[in-house]
Design a protein around this motif. Structure first.
Motif, mmCIF file in Angstrom:
data_model
loop_
_atom_site.group_PDB
_atom_site.id
_atom_site.type_symbol
_atom_site.label_atom_id
_atom_site.label_comp_id
_atom_site.label_asym_id
_atom_site.label_seq_id
_atom_site.Cartn_x
_atom_site.Cartn_y
_atom_site.Cartn_z
ATOM 1 N N ALA A 99 -9.350 -22.564 -35.024
ATOM 2 C CA ALA A 99 -10.398 -22.042 -34.149
ATOM 3 C C ALA A 99 -11.301 -23.141 -33.614
ATOM 4 O O ALA A 99 -11.675 -23.135 -32.439
ATOM 5 C CB ALA A 99 -11.242 -21.005 -34.899
ATOM 6 N N ARG A 100 -11.666 -24.097 -34.484
ATOM 7 C CA ARG A 100 -12.594 -25.156 -34.054
ATOM 8 C C ARG A 100 -12.278 -26.440 -34.821
ATOM 9 O O ARG A 100 -12.961 -26.801 -35.782
ATOM 10 C CB ARG A 100 -14.041 -24.735 -34.298
ATOM 11 C CG ARG A 100 -15.046 -25.668 -33.629
ATOM 12 C CD ARG A 100 -16.465 -25.145 -33.749
ATOM 13 N NE ARG A 100 -17.371 -25.943 -32.948
ATOM 14 C CZ ARG A 100 -18.024 -27.020 -33.403
ATOM 15 N NH1 ARG A 100 -17.881 -27.404 -34.661
ATOM 16 N NH2 ARG A 100 -18.816 -27.700 -32.598
ATOM 17 N N PRO A 101 -11.238 -27.152 -34.418
ATOM 18 C CA PRO A 101 -10.799 -28.348 -35.155
ATOM 19 C C PRO A 101 -11.659 -29.567 -34.871
ATOM 20 O O PRO A 101 -11.242 -30.516 -34.211
ATOM 21 C CB PRO A 101 -9.361 -28.531 -34.657
ATOM 22 C CG PRO A 101 -9.370 -27.991 -33.270
ATOM 23 C CD PRO A 101 -10.328 -26.841 -33.291
ATOM 24 N N TYR A 160 -17.881 -18.550 -25.148
ATOM 25 C CA TYR A 160 -18.627 -18.323 -23.904
ATOM 26 C C TYR A 160 -18.605 -19.541 -22.971
ATOM 27 O O TYR A 160 -18.767 -19.392 -21.762
ATOM 28 C CB TYR A 160 -20.076 -17.942 -24.224
ATOM 29 C CG TYR A 160 -20.246 -16.471 -24.523
ATOM 30 C CD1 TYR A 160 -20.086 -15.516 -23.525
ATOM 31 C CD2 TYR A 160 -20.553 -16.032 -25.807
ATOM 32 C CE1 TYR A 160 -20.242 -14.162 -23.793
ATOM 33 C CE2 TYR A 160 -20.713 -14.679 -26.085
ATOM 34 C CZ TYR A 160 -20.559 -13.749 -25.066
ATOM 35 O OH TYR A 160 -20.701 -12.411 -25.337
ATOM 36 N N PHE A 161 -18.393 -20.710 -23.548
ATOM 37 C CA PHE A 161 -18.312 -21.937 -22.742
ATOM 38 C C PHE A 161 -17.005 -22.658 -23.090
ATOM 39 O O PHE A 161 -17.005 -23.657 -23.816
ATOM 40 C CB PHE A 161 -19.519 -22.834 -23.006
ATOM 41 C CG PHE A 161 -20.834 -22.193 -22.671
ATOM 42 C CD1 PHE A 161 -21.319 -22.221 -21.366
ATOM 43 C CD2 PHE A 161 -21.573 -21.542 -23.646
ATOM 44 C CE1 PHE A 161 -22.529 -21.616 -21.044
ATOM 45 C CE2 PHE A 161 -22.781 -20.940 -23.341
ATOM 46 C CZ PHE A 161 -23.258 -20.968 -22.030
ATOM 47 N N ARG A 212 -21.018 -21.692 -33.567
ATOM 48 C CA ARG A 212 -20.337 -22.707 -32.768
ATOM 49 C C ARG A 212 -19.062 -22.156 -32.134
ATOM 50 O O ARG A 212 -18.728 -22.476 -30.989
ATOM 51 C CB ARG A 212 -20.020 -23.927 -33.623
ATOM 52 C CG ARG A 212 -21.226 -24.643 -34.184
ATOM 53 C CD ARG A 212 -22.177 -25.097 -33.096
ATOM 54 N NE ARG A 212 -21.552 -26.063 -32.192
ATOM 55 C CZ ARG A 212 -22.117 -26.547 -31.108
ATOM 56 N NH1 ARG A 212 -23.328 -26.139 -30.766
ATOM 57 N NH2 ARG A 212 -21.488 -27.421 -30.345
ATOM 58 N N VAL A 213 -18.339 -21.328 -32.874
ATOM 59 C CA VAL A 213 -17.133 -20.710 -32.316
ATOM 60 C C VAL A 213 -17.511 -19.779 -31.165
ATOM 61 O O VAL A 213 -16.856 -19.769 -30.109
ATOM 62 C CB VAL A 213 -16.343 -19.965 -33.415
ATOM 63 C CG1 VAL A 213 -15.233 -19.117 -32.802
ATOM 64 C CG2 VAL A 213 -15.751 -20.947 -34.416
ATOM 65 N N ASP A 253 -14.203 -26.226 -25.637
ATOM 66 C CA ASP A 253 -13.136 -25.933 -26.606
ATOM 67 C C ASP A 253 -12.066 -27.015 -26.502
ATOM 68 O O ASP A 253 -11.333 -27.092 -25.516
ATOM 69 C CB ASP A 253 -12.544 -24.547 -26.306
ATOM 70 C CG ASP A 253 -11.513 -24.119 -27.331
ATOM 71 O OD1 ASP A 253 -11.198 -24.913 -28.243
ATOM 72 O OD2 ASP A 253 -11.002 -22.982 -27.211
ATOM 73 N N VAL A 254 -11.946 -27.845 -27.551
ATOM 74 C CA VAL A 254 -11.001 -28.968 -27.500
ATOM 75 C C VAL A 254 -9.551 -28.490 -27.457
ATOM 76 O O VAL A 254 -8.678 -29.194 -26.945
ATOM 77 C CB VAL A 254 -11.208 -29.915 -28.701
ATOM 78 C CG1 VAL A 254 -12.575 -30.565 -28.643
ATOM 79 C CG2 VAL A 254 -11.008 -29.188 -30.030
ATOM 80 N N VAL A 255 -9.287 -27.306 -27.982
ATOM 81 C CA VAL A 255 -7.911 -26.799 -27.989
ATOM 82 C C VAL A 255 -7.444 -26.495 -26.571
ATOM 83 O O VAL A 255 -6.255 -26.629 -26.252
ATOM 84 C CB VAL A 255 -7.800 -25.551 -28.888
ATOM 85 C CG1 VAL A 255 -6.397 -24.934 -28.820
ATOM 86 C CG2 VAL A 255 -8.140 -25.905 -30.330
ATOM 87 N N ARG A 256 -8.364 -26.111 -25.699
ATOM 88 C CA ARG A 256 -7.988 -25.668 -24.360
ATOM 89 C C ARG A 256 -7.965 -26.805 -23.330
ATOM 90 O O ARG A 256 -7.873 -26.552 -22.137
ATOM 91 C CB ARG A 256 -8.934 -24.562 -23.901
ATOM 92 C CG ARG A 256 -8.524 -23.228 -24.488
ATOM 93 C CD ARG A 256 -9.359 -22.079 -24.004
ATOM 94 N NE ARG A 256 -8.577 -20.851 -24.054
ATOM 95 C CZ ARG A 256 -9.099 -19.632 -24.143
ATOM 96 N NH1 ARG A 256 -10.401 -19.484 -24.180
ATOM 97 N NH2 ARG A 256 -8.320 -18.573 -24.171
#
Length: 499
Positions: A374-376, A440-441, A434-435, A445-448
């Protein structure tokens, strides 16, 4: 002329933490610095040390550290209060001695035996006892029972790491968070929770590959091991509402429910009282250690306030969790872009942990793979794990004080333990915030990055919106009853995902 196909055209370019994560870039200075800018990870052959093989080696190293944590008890036995002061407590020896398992009782099969965990966990507990030669709950057999179960925990830990790496697709190194997680090192061998973690991870892997029946099978097996994996269906439901892919929802739900029923019905019929005991125990038990309800009751007892009783706690925990799930659904439907599966799963499971009437120290392992997806981000991950480590130590020192009249310097008073519980809750809540921020922003998001949509989304990845509410401009909301072309114009269509 016929063009020669490029054999590497479909190979993914890996994300490298030393290059993309500011903390990892600094930490890798001690081993040669970050990866060069002109390298192409995932394109050039890495030789023997592929990401997955390195992740396995990291997990094996972490497993050895986990075994060292239990060193005092393996040498001196699991006795109270020593097992608390040495922070090496485990449910394996406790249940082996006190649930008749060491004397031949097999949970859910032996008539009259009671076991406070779901069916598959009971089967694991009973089956591993059969592998121990001899009879009775002797110290030698108790140690062997712990070692067998710890070894199997380490094996499913590796399975979890590999499933996480493959779900992450172009970010396999994010699974290193699972491989070296301090939370798993410290708490992975307290109970059999890692089995449920692995089953959920494998189910999510199959879901990410659009193999929905297999995904449901593993979700159902996970729920029959520990209830929390069933919460993943909440994320599936919300994503189905957002995308309109209800067939995927129906298949996953049916496979999950069918698997759970196939596992549970035979034991419910053959041993009704033994099968019911888990549900009765869960309903009737008072607030458990480290839950907010338990912390409040400790403070209330000290200050002579009215304590919250079990019935009120059950009702309060249920209401708060349902409200949290409704809030997650609201976030998912009002976000400018469809959230990722791992983001929603993390929020739902974290909400369950914060509102539940029990927070055993090993529950931290539930969130680790979900956060890695989710948030690496290593900085917040390590800070969170450090706080969970403080809470882990505080639990055992408090239990040592509660179960003995030991010397004052070996104990902590109740307020320090409550502070540790509050810190654990605050750290988990911060990660949730943070997730939500990155939902919302999504540009944060580093994954995207690089036009990736949702590596774990499976049938939902890359889809247009079917239901999305625009709070700023309600007229621009995507609603099912609108004309399809109007809905397509209002939807935020994500970019294609890397192969």
């Amino acid at each position: 002329m016929q063009e020669t196909p490029n054999p590497h055209a479909r190979r993914a370019r890996y994300d490298v933490p030393s290059r993309s994560d500011s903390l990892m870039s600094k930490l890798t200075e001690v081993i040669g610095g970050d990866l060069g800018r002109r390298t192409a990870p995932g394109i050039l052959a890495p030789g023997f040390f592929t990401p997955e093989r390195v992740l396995i080696l990291l997990t094996v190293f972490a497993a050895l550290l986990a075994l060292l944590v239990k060193g005092y008890c393996r040498v001196n036995g699991w006795q109270t209060p020593g097992q608390f002061y040495a922070t090496c407590y485990s449910d394996f020896p406790e249940l082996f001695r006190n649930r008749g398992i060491g004397d031949g009782a097999f949970p859910f099969i032996t008539t009259g035996s009671l076991f406070e965990y779901p069916v598959i966990m009971g089967l694991i507990a009973g089956a591993t006892a059969l592998a121990i030669p001899g009879s009775g709950a002797t110290p030698e057999r108790t140690l062997a029972y712990f070692d067998v179960n710890a070894t199997l925990i380490f094996a499913v830990w590796i399975v979890t790491v590999l499933a996480t790496a493959r779900m992450a697709r172009r970010r396999p190194w994010d699974a290193a968070m699972v491989a070296v997680a301090p939370g798993i090192i410290l708490a992975g061998t307290i109970n059999w929770d890692m089995w449920a973690v692995a089953l959920l991870a494998v189910g999510m892997f199959f879901f990410s590959r659009n193999k929905l029946i297999w995904a449901g099978v593993f979700f159902g097996l996970g729920a029959a091991t520990k209830v929390y994996p069933v919460l993943i269906l909440g994320a599936v439901l919300v994503l189905a509402l957002r995308s309109g892919r209800f067939k995927a929802l129906a298949i996953t739900f049916a496979a999950t429910a069918g698997t759970w029923l196939l596992v549970n019905i035979p034991f419910a019929v053959a041993n009704p009282s033994g099968w019911r005991y888990f549900f009765e125990f869960t309903q009737e038990r008072p607030a458990g250690y480290s839950s907010p309800w338990f912390a409040y009751n400790l403070v209330a007892e000290r200050l002579q306030w009215t304590q919250i009783q079990a019935t009120a706690i059950n009702n309060g925990a249920t209401i708060l969790f349902v409200a949290a799930c409704a809030l997650v659904a609201f976030i998912a439907l009002t976000a400018p872009r469809r959230p990722r599966m791992a983001q929603l799963a993390f929020l739902i499971v974290a909400a369950f942990i914060l509102t539940n009437k029990v927070y055993s120290p090993q529950f931290v392992v539930w969130l680790i793979p979900l956060l890695a997806l989710a948030r690496p981000r290593w900085r917040s991950f390590l800070v969170w794990q450090g706080i969970e480590g403080l809470h882990w130590a505080a639990v055992w020192l408090y239990l040592g004080q509660a179960t003995s009249s030991g010397a004052t310097q070996h104990n902590i008073d109740m307020p320090y333990y409550v502070v540790a519980v509050l810190l654990h809750m605050a750290a988990t809540a911060y990660l949730m915030v943070r997730v939500v921020w990155e939902i919302y922003f999504p540009e944060y998001d580093v994954v995207r990055r690089h036009n990736v949509d949702d590596p774990q989304g499976g049938p939902f990845s890359g889809t247009n919106d079917w239901l999305a509410i625009n709070l700023a401009q309600l007229k621009d909301s995507v609603l099912p009853w609108r004309h399809p072309r109007q809905a397509d114009r209002a939807a935020a269509v994500p970019g294609p995902e890397d192969s």
